[in-house]
Design an enzyme around this catalytic site. Structure first.
Site, PDB file in Angstrom:
ATOM      1  N   CYS A 135       1.095  -1.298  -0.196  1.00 53.84           N
ATOM      2  CA  CYS A 135      -0.016  -0.646   0.080  1.00 53.84           C
ATOM      3  C   CYS A 135       1.223   1.121   0.070  1.00 53.84           C
ATOM      4  CB  CYS A 135      -0.921  -0.562   1.044  1.00 53.84           C
ATOM      5  SG  CYS A 135      -1.728   1.688   0.934  1.00 53.84           S
TER       6      CYS A 135
ATOM      7  N   TYR B 222     -21.355  -4.625  28.372  1.00 53.20           N
ATOM      8  CA  TYR B 222     -20.662  -3.617  27.628  1.00 53.20           C
ATOM      9  C   TYR B 222     -21.490  -4.655  25.859  1.00 53.20           C
ATOM     10  CZ  TYR B 222     -17.279  -2.999  31.346  1.00 53.20           C
ATOM     11  OH  TYR B 222     -16.632  -2.404  32.681  1.00 53.20           O
TER      12      TYR B 222
ATOM     13  N   CYS C 204     -10.015  -5.809  23.110  1.00 53.18           N
ATOM     14  CA  CYS C 204      -9.438  -5.744  22.015  1.00 53.18           C
ATOM     15  C   CYS C 204      -8.238  -5.287  21.999  1.00 53.18           C
ATOM     16  CB  CYS C 204     -10.347  -4.760  21.041  1.00 53.18           C
ATOM     17  SG  CYS C 204     -11.008  -3.256  21.420  1.00 53.18           S
TER      18      CYS C 204
END
Ligand code: SAH
Length: 395
Positions: free
Chosen positions: A15, A251, A346
């Site tokens: 990229c 959550y 995460c």
């Protein structure tokens, strides 16, 4: 400069934007190499706490993000650019194409850039507070093919609104809803609190694990659906829920995990801070004819402190934001003493920190797994199942 390319053989990406954009830490590395690096990171973070099996990678790690966000800005030569903030700064790097974002959303973004120029919309300037268009947020339901375009503006006034919507829909009839979000705040939040639906229903739906979910502009929804399905299935299996069990989905966002888990449970209680997400969650329970679940709009820690005073739960599934959980939440959790806790995260750093608290509270880690929800980027998603092993362990 490297050309934008996905290598089907070694599943690496190249990229030209990667250095400045900063999202794809592992651009240029084979996917297998990246997964090994992620394994090593996990091993280091959880050293002395628990081991993990090899991370579950994605089969074809390209165009996987169902959510696309761009900041709108301008330069001397180019009245409109869309892209991302250069790491650690507020300089906007133009990113015209992206290999990890949904392809169709990338095409819509290209059209939006042209339309913003032809409609003479000025990018919003954070310093002078002048200009109109601040951000673009798009979401695509990979199962339903529904697409939501959210135009974040600095002002409620939307010049030539109807003509703009018409031009956008003519170019992209696949768009199912267009929303204006007004954000005139001076902070770094993308979305303001006010939404005006310009076209369609103002939200999209998607199908995950066989259930249908409504997603509003500001509600959280996992960005990599195929990997999320694997993660959710693993987490719910680890929770080993029975029809006698009261389950807390802490959550909970739009209620995804709780609704998928409800089938095996006696009852589920979801708790979530974002009121739009809670509204979506309640609608989602109805959409799926799930009647043994209810949702509470509260801070998860505060909720659990109250709950612990007079209630019990058998299973708690928790999936906090990157900052992790709080001492109030963890202490109340230990007070409730569910027999099983499934902790999805995460951010392995805060997860490891929180696990140490639960280990001291009499829990033992029984099962672990990790899923690559964010290929080519530095992020990792881990899930850990803990079981209460009694007081003798605490001594
Ligand atoms: N389990 C959901 C959402 C996980 S993301 C899913 O898989 O889709 C984390 C969620 O925690 C977000 O929806 C965020 O709004 C919510 N959240 C953040 N801080 C919170 C708090 N203090 N109390 C309750 N929910 C919170």
């Amino acid at each position: 400069m490297a050309k934008l390319a996905f290598n089907e053989t070694d599943k690496s990406i190249q990229c030209p934007y990667s250095l400045k954009c900063g999202a794809c830490t592992y651009a240029g590395m084979t996917y297998e190499g990246e997964l090994k690096v992620k394994d090593a990171q996990i091993k280091k973070i959880f050293k002395g706490i628990c081991d993990f099996p090899h991370i579950n990678g994605m089969y074809r790690p390209v165009y996987y993000r169902n959510k696309v966000h761009a900041v709108v800005s301008g330069t001397k030569d180019n009245p409109i650019i869309t892209g991302t903030y250069e790491e650690g700064t507020h300089n906007v790097v133009a990113v015209d194409q992206c290999l990890i974002e949904d392809k169709q959303c990338n095409e819509i973004m290209a059209t939006l850039r042209k339309l913003f120029v032809s409609f003479k919309y000025k990018p919003y300037n954070e310093d002078t507070k002048q200009g109109f268009i601040r951000h673009v947020l798009m979401r695509r339901g990979f199962s339903t093919k529904e697409i939501m375009v959210v135009l974040v503006t600095g002002d409620v006034m939307f010049p030539s609104k109807n003509n703009f919507v018409k031009a956008l829909l003519e170019a992209h009839p696949e768009i199912t809803t267009i929303v204006q979000n007004v954000n005139n705040m001076g902070n770094s939040m993308v979305l303001g609190s006010r939404n005006n639906t310009l076209y369609g229903r103002g939200y999209i739906e998607d199908v995950l694990c066989g259930y249908r979910f409504r997603i509003s502009p500001s509600s959280f929804y996992q960005i990599n659906p195929s990997q999320t399905e694997k993660l959710y299935k693993a987490a719910i299996k680890m929770a080993n829920i029975t029809k006698k069990d009261t389950v807390i989905d802490a959550y909970c966002g739009i209620g995804t995990i709780g609704i998928v888990a409800s089938k095996n449970a006696k009852q589920v209680i979801g708790v979530e801070l974002n009121k739009d997400a809670v509204r979506d969650a309640s609608v989602n329970a109805q959409l799926n004819n799930v009647s043994n679940i209810r949702f509470v709009n509260d801070d998860a820690g505060e909720f659990l402190v109250d709950y612990a005073a007079s209630h019990k739960a058998d299973v708690v599934i928790m999936d906090p934001p990157r900052s992790g959980s709080t001492p109030e939440f963890l202490n109340s959790l230990i007070k409730i003493t569910p027999s099983r806790i499934v902790y999805i995260s995460c951010n392995p750093e805060t997860q490891a920190r929180d696990l140490k608290v639960l280990l001291k509270g009499g829990y033992e880690i029984k099962e672990t797994a990790s899923y690559d929800l964010f290929p080519h980027t530095g992020h990792i998603e881990c899930v850990v199942m803990m079981q209460y092993c009694g007081k003798e362990k605490k001594k």
